[in-house]
Scaffold this active site. Sequence first.
Site, PDB file in Angstrom:
ATOM      1  N   THR A  15      40.863  27.400  38.496  1.00 40.20           N
ATOM      2  CA  THR A  15      39.748  26.999  39.358  1.00 40.20           C
ATOM      3  C   THR A  15      38.808  26.028  38.661  1.00 40.20           C
ATOM      4  O   THR A  15      38.250  25.130  39.306  1.00 40.20           O
ATOM      5  CB  THR A  15      38.982  28.264  39.799  1.00 40.20           C
ATOM      6  OG1 THR A  15      39.835  29.009  40.647  1.00 40.20           O
ATOM      7  CG2 THR A  15      37.703  27.936  40.548  1.00 40.20           C
ATOM      8  N   SER A  64      46.323  30.275  37.119  1.00 38.29           N
ATOM      9  CA  SER A  64      46.671  31.233  36.063  1.00 38.29           C
ATOM     10  C   SER A  64      47.493  32.394  36.598  1.00 38.29           C
ATOM     11  O   SER A  64      48.045  33.171  35.817  1.00 38.29           O
ATOM     12  CB  SER A  64      45.424  31.721  35.329  1.00 38.29           C
ATOM     13  OG  SER A  64      44.728  32.700  36.056  1.00 38.29           O
ATOM     14  N   THR A  97      40.874  32.141  36.030  1.00 39.61           N
ATOM     15  CA  THR A  97      40.273  33.427  35.657  1.00 39.61           C
ATOM     16  C   THR A  97      41.150  34.628  35.957  1.00 39.61           C
ATOM     17  O   THR A  97      40.904  35.710  35.434  1.00 39.61           O
ATOM     18  CB  THR A  97      38.917  33.622  36.367  1.00 39.61           C
ATOM     19  OG1 THR A  97      39.126  33.603  37.783  1.00 39.61           O
ATOM     20  CG2 THR A  97      37.915  32.561  35.963  1.00 39.61           C
TER      21      THR A  97
HETATM   22  N1  ASP Z   1      43.395  31.424  41.120  1.00 36.66           N
HETATM   23  C1  ASP Z   1      42.596  31.001  40.064  1.00 36.66           C
HETATM   24  C2  ASP Z   1      43.370  31.062  38.764  1.00 36.66           C
HETATM   25  O1  ASP Z   1      43.383  32.056  38.097  1.00 36.66           O
HETATM   26  C3  ASP Z   1      41.367  31.789  39.933  1.00 36.66           C
HETATM   27  C4  ASP Z   1      40.411  31.165  38.982  1.00 36.66           C
HETATM   28  O2  ASP Z   1      40.736  30.333  38.185  1.00 36.66           O
HETATM   29  O3  ASP Z   1      39.241  31.563  39.031  1.00 36.66           O
HETATM   30  O4  ASP Z   1      43.975  30.068  38.406  1.00 36.66           O
END
Ligand code: ASP
Length: 333
Positions: A15, A64, A97
Site C-alpha cells: 500500500t 505483501s 502491511t
Molecule cells: N494489501 C496490502 C499489502 O499488504 C496492505 C498494505 O500494504 O497495507 O500489500
Amino acid sequence: MMALPKIAAIGTGGTISGVGEDRLDFYEYGTSGRFMRIDELLAGVPELAGVAEIVPVGFNNIASTAIGPVDWLALLNLIHETAADPSIAGIVVTHGTATLEETAYFLNLAVRVPVPVVVVGAMRPSSALGADGGLNLLNGVRVAGAPGARGMGVMVVLNDEINAARDVAKTSNYRVQTFVSRDFGILGYADADKVVFYRRPLRRCAPETEFAVAGLRALPKVDIIMAYAGADGALVEAAVAAGAKGIVSAGLPSGSPSPAQKEALTVAANAGIAVVQSSRAGSGRVIDGKVALREAGFIAADNLTPQKARILLMMALTVTNEADEIRRIFDTY
Ligand code: ASP
C-alpha cells in the site's frame, strides 16, 4: 555540517507504493496492480534529502499478501549485498502491511550484517487523502540512520513509533495505529525533534543469529493449524500428507488444540514432525507444561504469535530436528 548518513531504500510494493483511482480510494487501489517503484516513491518525499543520502534499490512491486519464504530469502541476499558497501549506514525496506511483521521477524532471525534494518509500510495508498506512507518512510530512514539504532535487531516503524520485529503485530485492518507491540510496548519514538530509544530487546536477534540461511532457496515447510470449538483432526492430517516438516498449533487460549486435533498432532509428533504449541490469543506465554505439552512431544511457542512461531520453527528446522534443541531456540529468540 555533519555528513548525512547513507541509507539504502529497498522497495517491495504494498500500500505504501499503491496508487488509487482518486483521493478517496482507500480500498480498491490494490486491484489496479499499480505500485510505484522505489525511486518514484522516494521522489514523492523530497524532505528525505534533509535527513539522509538515499540509495534506491529495486526489489519487486507486489502486495505483501503474495510475499513468502522465497521472497524473504531473496530479500535477505539483497540486504547482505547492499550492506557489503561499507558506506551504507542503514537499510529501509518498504513493504505491504499484511505480512510486514512476518518479513520483519524473518529478517530479525536471518540478517547477519550489523547495519540497522527498518521495515516500513502504510495504511493508506500514496494517492489518498491523509496518506501516511511518506512520513513513515521519512521516519524509517531517520531511525535507520540514528546513532542508537544498532543492536536493536530489525525494527518496524509506522505512526512515529519504533517497534521490535519480534513483538510487533498488525492489530487493526485500517487504522494508522495498527502496529502494536502488545505485551512489551514500543522501543522508542521518531519524533519531530529526534529519534529516541528507551529500551533494547533482550531476545537474540540480528545480526547475532545462529541461522545461516542466505544460501538457501527454500525454508522447511511449516503449516499453522487454527484451533476452534469442535475442530477435528483432518487439517492436521492434511498438513502431514502435504509434507509439512513442522506444524504450529494456533491453540485455544491459553494454548491447546481441540481434543481431536491433539490426537492428530500427537501422531504427527511421534512420526518426527516438529509440533509447536502457540495460542491464538495474541498475548502471553504458552507454558511448557509436562502433561499438556511435553508428554505429547510438543514444544511451547513461548509468547510468539502463531505466524511468528512458524517462522522461528522454519529457521530452527534448518539446523536441527531435535525437540530439545528446538526448545532451546524458542527460549533464545
Ligand atoms: N494489501 C496490502 C499489502 O499488504 C496492505 C498494505 O500494504 O497495507 O500489500
